[in-house]
Design a protein around this motif. Sequence first.
Motif, mmCIF file in Angstrom:
data_model
loop_
_atom_site.group_PDB
_atom_site.id
_atom_site.type_symbol
_atom_site.label_atom_id
_atom_site.label_comp_id
_atom_site.label_asym_id
_atom_site.label_seq_id
_atom_site.Cartn_x
_atom_site.Cartn_y
_atom_site.Cartn_z
ATOM 1 N N HIS A 352 -1.036 -43.721 -48.992
ATOM 2 C CA HIS A 352 -0.628 -44.883 -49.783
ATOM 3 C C HIS A 352 0.880 -45.109 -49.727
ATOM 4 N N ASP A 353 1.636 -44.027 -49.545
ATOM 5 C CA ASP A 353 3.091 -44.096 -49.677
ATOM 6 C C ASP A 353 3.841 -43.842 -48.378
ATOM 7 N N CYS A 354 3.166 -43.783 -47.246
ATOM 8 C CA CYS A 354 3.847 -43.456 -45.990
ATOM 9 C C CYS A 354 4.653 -44.672 -45.516
ATOM 10 N N ARG A 355 5.974 -44.596 -45.662
ATOM 11 C CA ARG A 355 6.833 -45.709 -45.280
ATOM 12 C C ARG A 355 8.035 -45.272 -44.456
ATOM 13 N N ASP A 642 -1.930 -35.046 -57.662
ATOM 14 C CA ASP A 642 -2.492 -35.902 -56.634
ATOM 15 C C ASP A 642 -1.971 -37.322 -56.819
ATOM 16 N N TRP A 643 -2.057 -38.107 -55.730
ATOM 17 C CA TRP A 643 -1.566 -39.480 -55.800
ATOM 18 C C TRP A 643 -2.296 -40.265 -56.887
ATOM 19 N N GLU A 644 -3.583 -40.043 -57.007
ATOM 20 C CA GLU A 644 -4.371 -40.763 -58.008
ATOM 21 C C GLU A 644 -3.922 -40.443 -59.435
ATOM 22 N N ASP A 645 -3.267 -39.281 -59.596
ATOM 23 C CA ASP A 645 -2.822 -38.865 -60.927
ATOM 24 C C ASP A 645 -1.335 -39.115 -61.152
ATOM 25 N N GLY A 646 -0.729 -39.879 -60.275
ATOM 26 C CA GLY A 646 0.673 -40.220 -60.447
ATOM 27 C C GLY A 646 1.634 -39.428 -59.595
ATOM 28 N N GLY A 647 1.117 -38.561 -58.718
ATOM 29 C CA GLY A 647 1.979 -37.770 -57.856
ATOM 30 C C GLY A 647 2.277 -38.487 -56.546
ATOM 31 N N THR A 648 2.922 -37.780 -55.643
ATOM 32 C CA THR A 648 3.208 -38.319 -54.314
ATOM 33 C C THR A 648 2.398 -37.547 -53.287
ATOM 34 N N GLU A 649 2.127 -38.190 -52.176
ATOM 35 C CA GLU A 649 1.293 -37.571 -51.156
ATOM 36 C C GLU A 649 2.091 -36.618 -50.273
ATOM 37 N N GLU A 650 1.386 -35.832 -49.499
ATOM 38 C CA GLU A 650 1.997 -34.793 -48.689
ATOM 39 C C GLU A 650 2.803 -35.385 -47.530
ATOM 40 N N ASN A 651 3.830 -34.643 -47.110
ATOM 41 C CA ASN A 651 4.494 -34.930 -45.852
ATOM 42 C C ASN A 651 3.688 -34.290 -44.733
ATOM 43 N N ILE A 652 3.648 -34.934 -43.579
ATOM 44 C CA ILE A 652 3.016 -34.306 -42.420
ATOM 45 C C ILE A 652 4.075 -34.109 -41.342
ATOM 46 N N GLY A 674 2.838 -38.767 -45.534
ATOM 47 C CA GLY A 674 1.844 -39.180 -44.546
ATOM 48 C C GLY A 674 0.439 -38.695 -44.839
ATOM 49 N N ARG A 675 0.306 -37.801 -45.789
ATOM 50 C CA ARG A 675 -0.966 -37.297 -46.294
ATOM 51 C C ARG A 675 -1.668 -36.383 -45.297
ATOM 52 N N SER A 676 -2.197 -36.912 -44.210
ATOM 53 C CA SER A 676 -2.905 -36.105 -43.215
ATOM 54 C C SER A 676 -3.146 -36.997 -41.995
ATOM 55 N N GLY A 677 -3.910 -36.470 -41.062
ATOM 56 C CA GLY A 677 -4.236 -37.267 -39.889
ATOM 57 C C GLY A 677 -3.373 -36.916 -38.697
ATOM 58 N N SER A 678 -3.618 -37.631 -37.607
ATOM 59 C CA SER A 678 -2.971 -37.304 -36.343
ATOM 60 C C SER A 678 -1.750 -38.170 -36.056
ATOM 61 N N TYR A 679 -1.216 -38.852 -37.055
ATOM 62 C CA TYR A 679 -0.148 -39.824 -36.828
ATOM 63 C C TYR A 679 1.139 -39.179 -36.320
ATOM 64 N N ALA A 680 1.530 -38.040 -36.868
ATOM 65 C CA ALA A 680 2.734 -37.366 -36.370
ATOM 66 C C ALA A 680 2.516 -36.873 -34.945
ATOM 67 N N MET A 681 1.315 -36.388 -34.653
ATOM 68 C CA MET A 681 1.003 -35.940 -33.287
ATOM 69 C C MET A 681 1.037 -37.107 -32.310
ATOM 70 N N ASN A 682 0.607 -38.271 -32.751
ATOM 71 C CA ASN A 682 0.618 -39.448 -31.866
ATOM 72 C C ASN A 682 2.036 -39.797 -31.431
ATOM 73 N N VAL A 683 2.982 -39.653 -32.365
ATOM 74 C CA VAL A 683 4.378 -39.934 -32.022
ATOM 75 C C VAL A 683 4.861 -38.948 -30.966
ATOM 76 N N ALA A 684 4.567 -37.669 -31.185
ATOM 77 C CA ALA A 684 4.973 -36.645 -30.221
ATOM 78 C C ALA A 684 4.321 -36.892 -28.860
ATOM 79 N N LYS A 685 3.068 -37.305 -28.861
ATOM 80 C CA LYS A 685 2.370 -37.566 -27.601
ATOM 81 C C LYS A 685 3.044 -38.705 -26.835
ATOM 82 N N ASP A 686 3.420 -39.761 -27.527
ATOM 83 C CA ASP A 686 4.114 -40.864 -26.851
ATOM 84 C C ASP A 686 5.436 -40.388 -26.253
ATOM 85 N N MET A 687 6.133 -39.521 -26.972
ATOM 86 C CA MET A 687 7.400 -38.999 -26.464
ATOM 87 C C MET A 687 7.174 -38.163 -25.200
#
Length: 833
Positions: A352-355, A642-652, A674-687
Motif C-alpha cells: 500500500h505504501d511502496c513509493r 500491521d498496515w491494517e492496524d496503522g503500521g507501515t509495511e516491510e522494506n524489501i 515494498g511488503r514482499s514479492g519479486s519487485y526488488a529482484m526484477n530491478v536487479a535482473k534488469d541491471m
Amino acid sequence: MKLPRIRIGRTGACILFVCVFFFIYVLQLANWQLINGNLYLQEAMSNRTDAVEISAARGEILDRDGNVLAGNHTVYEVIYNALYMDDSQRNSTILEVTDLLEERGESWRDLLPIELDEEGNYRFKEDGSEEDDEVGDLKTFLNLADYATADDCMEELSKRYHYQGHSKEDTRTVASVRYCMTSENFSIYEPFVIASGVSPETVGVFGEYQDRWQGIETRVSVERYYPDGTIAPHIIGYTWTIDDKTYEEMEKNGRIYDSEKNVAGYKPDEKIGSVGAEAAFEEDLRGTRGLRAVFTDENGDVVTTAIKEQPEQGHTVRLTLDSNMQRVTNRSLEQNIKANKNTGLKGDDRAHDCRAGAAVAIDLEDFGVLACSSYPSYDENLYLTDSDYRTAALMDEDQSLFCRALNGVYAPGSVFKPMVAIAGLQEGVMSDGDGLYDCDGPGLVGVFEYHDLKLHCTDKHGWANLYEAIAGSCNCYFAKLGLDLGIKRLDAYANYFGLGSLTGVELSESVGNMTSPQSYQQIHSERGDEWTDGNTAQAAIGQADNWFTTMQLAAYTATIANNGVRMKAHFLEEVTDYSRQDLVRRYEPEVLYDAMLSPEALGVVRQAMIQTSLTGTARRVFSDYPVAVACKTGTAQTSGLDWEDGGTEENISFIAYAPAEDPKIAVAVVLEHGRSGSYAMNVAKDMLDYYFGFYTWDEEGNKFDQEGNQVDDEGKIIKTKEELDKAKASPSPAPTEGPEGGDNKGTGETEPTPTPAPKRGSDIPNHIFTDGSVPADNPEEGSSPEPAPTPALDTPYYTGGAAPTPSPSPAPDGSGEDGDGSGDNGDGSGDSS
C-alpha cells in the motif's frame, strides 16, 4: 680695497638651503603644471591601465564511456561593458535595448521582485517563497522599513537612478536593470549581462546598432547544461550561487576574490558546485580566471588591450557511471515500485505504501559505481530554470531531492544473513552441515523462542543446514547462530564488511548504524530499555537497529564476491585537461580492509547464495537465468503493527553478484515499504540483463532482445526485427496500444511468440550442494528445496557432523521473497523484552 668678510652661521646656512630647495621645487611645479602641463597629463593618461578579468570555462563531467553528463554549450549574450559606456545615456540605452529584445521575442534579465498588475499598479511578486527574501533584500538595499510598499520602493529606485517623471512601465524596466547591475557589482571589471541565450539573428541586429549604443556588446559565452536532467541528478548535482555561510568560510580560508592578490578566488555572486559530483570535484572542475590589461587615453577611451594572465579552463572529470545502465536502472526502479502498488481490491496483496527505493551497481574490478539510482527523482534542468518546479520539489512529501541510495538508511533484513554465516564459519561456531534449531511451530511457519522472545520464520525449515538456511532464509537458524556468536563478534564482522561505515565514495553519504549495546542505549535512552540477548537474535536476522545504506549493501556484496577484501567505493574514474587529451590523474584502487577470511568459509556462503537463486527464495526470477547468480533476498519490518492496524509495511531488499564463479558486478536494491514479492529482484535482473547484454533499451525505454526484436518487460516479442526494419523504411500509421501494455505497431498478424530463454553457459554447474539428494535443475514452482548432500572431502567446503533428520517443509510462498523479521513477543512488535 679689502672687501669685508661675510660670515654665515649655521642658522643662516640652513635658511639658505631651504630657500634654494623650495625655489627649485616651485620651478619644477611650474614646469609640470604651467609650461608642460598638458603634455604630462596626456602622457599619464595614455599610460593608465586597468586589469579586467577573463572568465574560464568550467570543466565537464562525463560518464565512463565519455558521454557528457554535465557540459558547456556556447550561448550569445548581450552585455553592458562599462569600459565603453556613456554614463549620461545609460537609462535611455537600457530602455532602447530592452525594447529591441522584446520586439524580437528575446528575454532580458528581469530580477526585480515588483511587477505591474492588470490595472497598471505596482505590486510585489507573489510567485513563491523565494520572492519574499528578494523583497526583503530590496528594502534593505533601499534603506526602507519592512512595511514599505511596492510604490515606496519604486519611488526610491526612480530617485536613485535619476529616472523620474516617466511611465510606470518604462520606470520599472530601467529600475529593474539598474538594480540588477548594482546588485552584481557592475564595473569595468564586471560587465553586466542584459540577456543570455539570444539567437544568432538577434546578434546580427545588434551588430547593426553597434555605433548607436556605447557600451552595448554581444559576446559568445559558455553556459552549464545537462543533456538529460533526469538521468542522475542526485549524483551529477548542479551549480548554484554561493550562499552567505559558504562565502564566510571561504573568506576565513583566504579563498575569496582579490583583483591584486587572488584573481582565482570566489566572488559573492559566483556559482559553485552545490551538490553531487559538481560539488565533490569543484577544485578540478573550476577553472582559473585570467587578466586582461586595458590601456586608456586621456579621455578614458580604450587604446589597446593585452593579455596579462591567461585563463585556465577547468579539468574534465570522467566518472565510473554507465549512463545507459543508469537509465535502465531508473526506469526499472520506477516501474517496479509502481507495479507494487495495491489497488485496494479484495485479494490484492501488493504494497500500500511502496513509493520509493534505491538501487546500486558496483564494478568488482575496483569497486567503481556503475549505477546509483534513487526514486522518486527530479529533473535538474527544470529545477534550475523553473521556480514553480523548484518550489514543488522542495516541498515534495516524497522528498524527490533526497538521494536514497547514498543517504537513506534501512534495516537490511535477511540480506544480512550471509555475513552472519561467514562469521559463524570463520569463528568455528558451527559447520555448514549443522542444524542449529528446529524451525517448527504450531502455525504455518516456524517460531524461534528464547525466553519471552518469539521470532516468526518464513516457513518451516526443520533442522536446516547452512545451505538450506540461506536459500530458504530461515530466521530460526540465524537467530540461534547470532546468539552463539554474540553481539561483539557480529559487530566486528559488520565492520569488516563496511556495514555501518562509510564506503568511501566522494559524494556525501550516511554512515548508518550497526546495532550494539552502546548504540542501543543511546537510541532508546528515553525508554530506558536494556540490551538483551533477544536484541542479538534480532540483529542476526538483519533487524533491531541495523540501518544501512543501499551503497553499503552493494559494497558489502562486492566484498563477499571479492573474497572478503573490501575496497573503497568510488565515482571518479579519471581527471583530464579540458580537451580530454592530457591525463591529470587517474583513480587508484584502495583496499580499506582485508579480514583475511578463510576461503573455505567464503566458499560455503557463496555456494549457498547460488542455491538461493536456483532453489531458494530467488528461484522465481533467477532459477533459469543464463548466468549463475549468487544472491540473497530480504524483508525487514518497519513497524510493530500491521498496515491494517496503522503500521507501515516491510522494506524489501535484494543483493546479488554475477557471474557466481567469476564475479564482475555486484548489485543491491531496496524498496521502501515494498511488503514482499519479486519487485526488488526484477530491478536487479534488469541491471544484470543490461550488463551482460541479454537485453538493451533505447532512450525511450523500449526493450530489445539479442536478436533485435522489441519485447515487453516479460521478454515477449512485441515486434520482430524485420517488422521494425520495415517500419523504419516506410513509416506506419500512428501506433495503437498493444498487448502486455506494450506498443503494438503490428499489422494484424498472429500473436508474436515468446523469445526462447537464452541457454545457460557450460561453466555453470547444474547441481549444487544440498543435504540429501540432488535437486532438479528447474524445480517447479511451489516445490520444496531438497536437502543437500555432504560435500566430498576434496571440495573447498566445510563439512560437519550428522545433523538431525530434517522435517518436511512446504515450499516458500509463491512470492519468491522471504518475510523475515516478522517475529513478535506477543504484541507483534518483534522486539525482545
